[in-house]
Scaffold this motif. Structure first.
Motif, short mmCIF file in Angstrom:
data_model
loop_
_atom_site.label_atom_id
_atom_site.label_comp_id
_atom_site.label_asym_id
_atom_site.label_seq_id
_atom_site.Cartn_x
_atom_site.Cartn_y
_atom_site.Cartn_z
N GLU A 1 8.98 0.24 -1.48
CA GLU A 1 9.99 -0.40 -2.16
C GLU A 1 10.02 0.00 -3.64
N LYS B 1 6.66 -2.05 -3.94
CA LYS B 1 6.00 -2.87 -3.00
C LYS B 1 6.06 -2.17 -1.73
N ARG C 1 4.51 -1.99 2.43
CA ARG C 1 4.28 -2.59 3.57
C ARG C 1 4.42 -1.53 4.80
#
Length: 596
Positions: A19, A62, A64
């Motif tokens: 992100e 970010k 994930r």
């Protein structure tokens, strides 16, 4: 074992989501050599890139792990990417792992919103709120390897060329939950990211019968053509697509043999509705009754094309409001009946009451000949078709939940016994009930199946579930039904309206545009502006409380009789106001669109 229906291009099974401030980057991390996908956070535009961009102090992403891309929705000024954050393996379908989605995440691509008008921003906020409701959608399943939208028989009948197509190209559009959401990815030719998702149920168990291990699987596939919530989606649309249409497939594996049996359920196929008005059971309204024969004909023509011959089993009451609907259904079927389409009415409540569900054997005796002719799919150890299903039983009650699930579980039990005798696992007179462990697992299988379907449509588990789960009605089950009935009342009146809007948005039944009207929030003053169910309920309960307290004091002072009368009058007045202004209090859908 059935032949594997593998697509020409594999789907990515694990990805890393980066992100960045200006874009999302989805990088395959499952060992494949696929290119990462970059999605602009400004406008949602997509492109494949050679590698993940370098990070810097100004571009700290970010990171994930995600397990699939469900699709993208475009609203007024922004787009929203939907991905799978968490999954759970729940079993296998014809040898392939099946996963349940346990967490969705909606990623906004709306940075351009800052340059939009105030009106656009307001509408965008309204719609993005609906997406947060959609993020909690339950009962979503998928497979990376096989097409979960197709029954075992349709999967077996796929041609060699079709088996080489990407999974989304093989999919049955009716049962492809993210059909509309995949359009942007399809336009960008992103086949390895195109993951077909089904809404419904997936249950299975294994049991030993002697030395044999039997695996039983039960799958529900919910149709998206007229998807929705209990009171807000009833009957059919003019094209014959019905509310709460679900295909249930029961599959058994043993010693290399595979047997499958399909049933369907769906609302009565003509235009009818119930307008939510705070009553426990709103009045049934038949819309355009003169069109009922044509709508029913379209519905059953579609069923015949997909399943062969059809037996419609109508379980509703013969009298009262349900009786009016049943009469209209029966009259419409007079124009549809043929050698391939039969109609049978069975008044479930009159014959079985609330506890004597074993009397469903009366119904079975009436449909046994159709089940024998309709048959089931049977494949041998080499995957060769020994028998096929050429007919389907279509069951309905009012909601197509509680009575329907009890009835379908009975039919599924009888057909499984027939299949196991054919395979050689059972003797001529042997039954599932002869094997307690197998019997218990089978009951739980169908009870969970019914609960899943019911939760998606009504918000609560199925009623009468104790009979399916335990084989008999219990006091605890009856009390639980009472609680669930009250919960349904609350959901129908005060939360399902917004949920219906979210469903329509996800499936493209409402195309977003600033020029299209949305019902604005109430701008009126006074009591209407603050009317809500909790407020109304608290006022009624308060009035009732003071009425009772005043009555208890009458023996000490007769003036309390006067006060009690006043409190009782106020309570009745408030209750009457709530009833008369039900639509003020009800949480109604806010998107302007045709109901049918």
């Amino acid at each position: 074992m059935m032949e594997r229906a593998e697509s020409g291009q594999k789907l990515y099974t694990r990805m890393r989501l980066w992100e960045f401030p200006d874009e999302y980057v989805i990088e395959p991390t499952d060992g494949s050599s696929g290119s990462p996908l970059a999605v602009s956070r400004a406008d949602g535009s997509m492109k494949l890139i050679d590698g993940v961009p370098e990070c810097s102090s100004l571009r700290v992403p970010k990171i994930r792990t995600i397990f699939g891309v469900v699709g993208m929705l475009k609203l007024v000024a922004g787009s929203y990417l939907i991905v799978i954050l968490e999954r759970e393996c729940v079993g296998s379908y014809l040898g392939h792992p099946i996963f349940k989605i346990t967490s969705l995440k909606i990623l906004p691509c709306d940075r351009s919103l800052k340059n939009s008008s105030a009106e656009q921003k307001k509408v965008e906020t309204e719609f993005s709120g609906l997406l947060r409701v959609a993020e909690r959608t339950c009962g979503l399943y998928f497979s990376y390897d096989t097409n979960l939208t197709l029954s075992a028989q349709r999967l077996h009948d796929l041609g060699d060329e079709s088996k080489l197509l990407p999974l989304w190209r093989q999919a049955e559009p009716r049962f492809l939950w993210n059909n509309y959401m995949l359009e942007v990815l399809i336009d960008n030719k992103l086949d390895p990211y195109l993951l077909p998702v089904v809404q419904g149920s997936f249950q299975n168990f294994q049991a030993a019968i002697g030395k044999d291990i039997i695996e039983v699987t039960l799958i529900a596939r919910r149709c998206t053509r007229r998807n929705g919530t209990r009171m807000w989606r009833r009957g059919a649309d003019p094209d014959g697509y019905v509310a709460n249409f679900v295909e249930s497939e029961q599959i058994v594996h043993m010693n290399g043999y595979t047997a499958s049996f399909v049933q369907v359920r769906g609302s009565m196929p003509f235009l009818w509705e119930q307008i939510v008005d705070l009553t426990y059971k709103p009045k049934f309204e038949i819309v355009k009754p003169e069109d009922a024969p044509q709508v029913a004909e379209r519905h059953f023509l579609d069923l015949r094309k997909k399943y062969g011959s059809v037996l419609a089993v109508d379980l509703v009451n013969k009298h009262g409001g349900e009786g009016r609907l049943s009469e209209k259904f029966a009259n419409a079927m007079q124009h549809v009946r043929s050698d391939d389409v039969r109609y049978l009415h069975f008044d479930f409540h009159k014959i079985c009451g609330h506890i004597h569900f074993e009397r469903l054997s009366i119904l079975y005796d009436q449909i046994a000949d159709f089940l024998e002719k309709g048959g089931y799919l049977l494949l041998n150890e080499k995957g060769e078709k020994m028998k096929e299903q050429v007919g389907v039983v279509r069951t309905n009650c009012i909601d197509c939940l509680d009575r329907t699930n009890v009835t379908q579980s009975m039919i599924g039990r009888r057909m499984l016994e027939i299949q196991l005798r054919r395979i050689g696992a059972f003797g001529a007179e042997e039954k599932i009930s002869s094997h307690p462990n197998f019997d218990e697992s089978f009951k739980i299988l169908w009870a969970n199946h019914g609960d899943d379907i019911s939760i998606q449509y009504s918000g609560t588990p199925a009623l009468k579930g104790d009979f399916v789960r335990c084989g008999q009605r219990t006091a605890q089950g009856i009390l639980k039904d009472g609680w669930n009935a009250l919960a349904r009342y609350y959901f129908n009146n005060f939360s399902d309206g917004v949920k219906q809007d979210a469903i329509d948005l996800l499936h493209g039944h409402y195309i977003v545009s600033v020029s299209r009207d949305m019902t604005p929030p109430s701008q009126t003053g006074g009591l209407e502006s603050m009317a809500s169910f909790p407020l109304a309920l608290s006022l009624v309960l308060t009035g009732f409380f003071f009425s009772v307290m005043s009555l208890r004091q009458v023996r000490y002072d007769l003036r309390h009789l006067f006060f009690s009368a006043i409190w009782a009058s106020l309570t009745v007045a408030i209750a009457a106001f709530v009833r008369a202004n039900g639509r003020i209090f009800c949480n109604r859908p806010r998107l302007h669109k045709p109901r049918h």
